[in-house]
Write an enzyme that holds these catalytic residues in place. Structure first.
Site, short mmCIF file in Angstrom:
data_model
loop_
_atom_site.label_atom_id
_atom_site.label_comp_id
_atom_site.label_asym_id
_atom_site.label_seq_id
_atom_site.Cartn_x
_atom_site.Cartn_y
_atom_site.Cartn_z
N LYS A 97 -10.29 52.05 28.90
CA LYS A 97 -9.86 50.89 28.10
C LYS A 97 -10.09 51.15 26.62
O LYS A 97 -9.19 50.96 25.80
CB LYS A 97 -10.63 49.64 28.55
CG LYS A 97 -10.11 48.37 27.90
CD LYS A 97 -10.89 47.16 28.34
CE LYS A 97 -12.16 47.05 27.55
NZ LYS A 97 -12.88 45.80 27.76
N ASP A 131 -7.99 44.69 30.17
CA ASP A 131 -9.26 43.96 30.05
C ASP A 131 -9.21 42.77 31.02
O ASP A 131 -8.30 42.67 31.85
CB ASP A 131 -9.51 43.51 28.59
CG ASP A 131 -8.64 42.32 28.21
OD1 ASP A 131 -7.65 42.02 28.93
OD2 ASP A 131 -8.95 41.67 27.20
#
Ligand code: SF4
Length: 230
Positions: free
Chosen positions: A125, A144
């Protein structure tokens, strides 16, 4: 191959409607300098962007770059970020990643995804955010908690793990929208399709969303995780 669901077939159109609605969607972390953005994204794990933005001016006033972080003690960094969750661990990661950047990348944040994920505290991420926001390179879709929840509610994936969700979203959407896709879903997740109270009655894509009117329990984390994260 299994036939594609209606939600998948119309995914790009649905996304474009959301994009038009959230025309201001962007990364809400302030820095755009690659190293400072990397620091901000590492700090943002399980913390709000607003909380991270608040500690950055004081942090960067004395440690603006990889060279200054690399020579700092983790305790010095921790002292400046102690309002942030897991600050001791994050301070160690920041000093460690700065040392690696100085030793192996001539003091510059690498522009390669594979090199970024080798740095301490940097997962897929974080690497995807830095690649997309700092360098404009769509290395993958940032997944997320908002992107995870929204993509499940919108019927774009049934996967539960971020890496599997990223893989499916990357197959559904063309590469040129990967960066903005995450920003738009995050904005929609914060403003309209929140975890606890999705406002389907004022959502611009409620006519095509398979979860409209029944989304409360779709894409939410198990209650134990919720109590840790919300
Ligand atoms: S209709 Fe409801 S569940 Fe679907 S995206 Fe909109 S707010 Fe979320």
């Amino acid at each position: 191959m299994a036939p594609k669901s209606k939600a998948i077939r119309y995914a790009l159109t649905t996304f474009e409607r959301l994009r038009a609605h959230h025309a201001d969607a962007d990364c809400e972390l302030v820095p755009r300098d690659p190293f400072q953005l990397l620091v901000a994204v590492v700090l943002s794990a399980q913390t709000t962007d607003a909380a991270v933005n608040r500690v950055l001016p004081d942090l960067f006033a004395t440690m603006p770059d990889a060279a200054s972080f690399a020579t700092a003690q983790p305790e010095q960094v921790a002292e400046k970020i102690k309002t942030i969750g897991m600050y001791r661990q994050k301070a160690k990661h920041l000093v460690g990643l700065a040392k690696q950047i100085m030793e192996h990348h001539q003091g510059q944040v690498p522009r390669q995804f594979d090199a970024l994920v080798q740095l301490p505290g940097v997962g897929r991420k974080t690497a995807n955010v830095v690649m997309g926001v700092a360098f404009g390179i769509p290395s993958g879709v940032v997944v997320d908690t908002h992107v995870q929840r929204l993509s499940q509610r919108l019927g774009w994936t049934k996967q539960q793990q971020p890496e599997s969700i990223e893989k499916e979203l990357s197959a559904v959407f063309p590469k040129e929208v990967w960066i903005i896709l995450s920003h738009v879903l995050i904005f929609h997740g914060r403003r309209v399709c929140t975890a606890r109270a999705p406002a389907c009655e004022r959502c611009v894509v409620s006519d095509v969303c398979p979860s409209a009117g029944k989304a409360e329990n779709v894409g939410r984390k198990p209650s134990r995780m919720r109590s840790l994260r919300e």
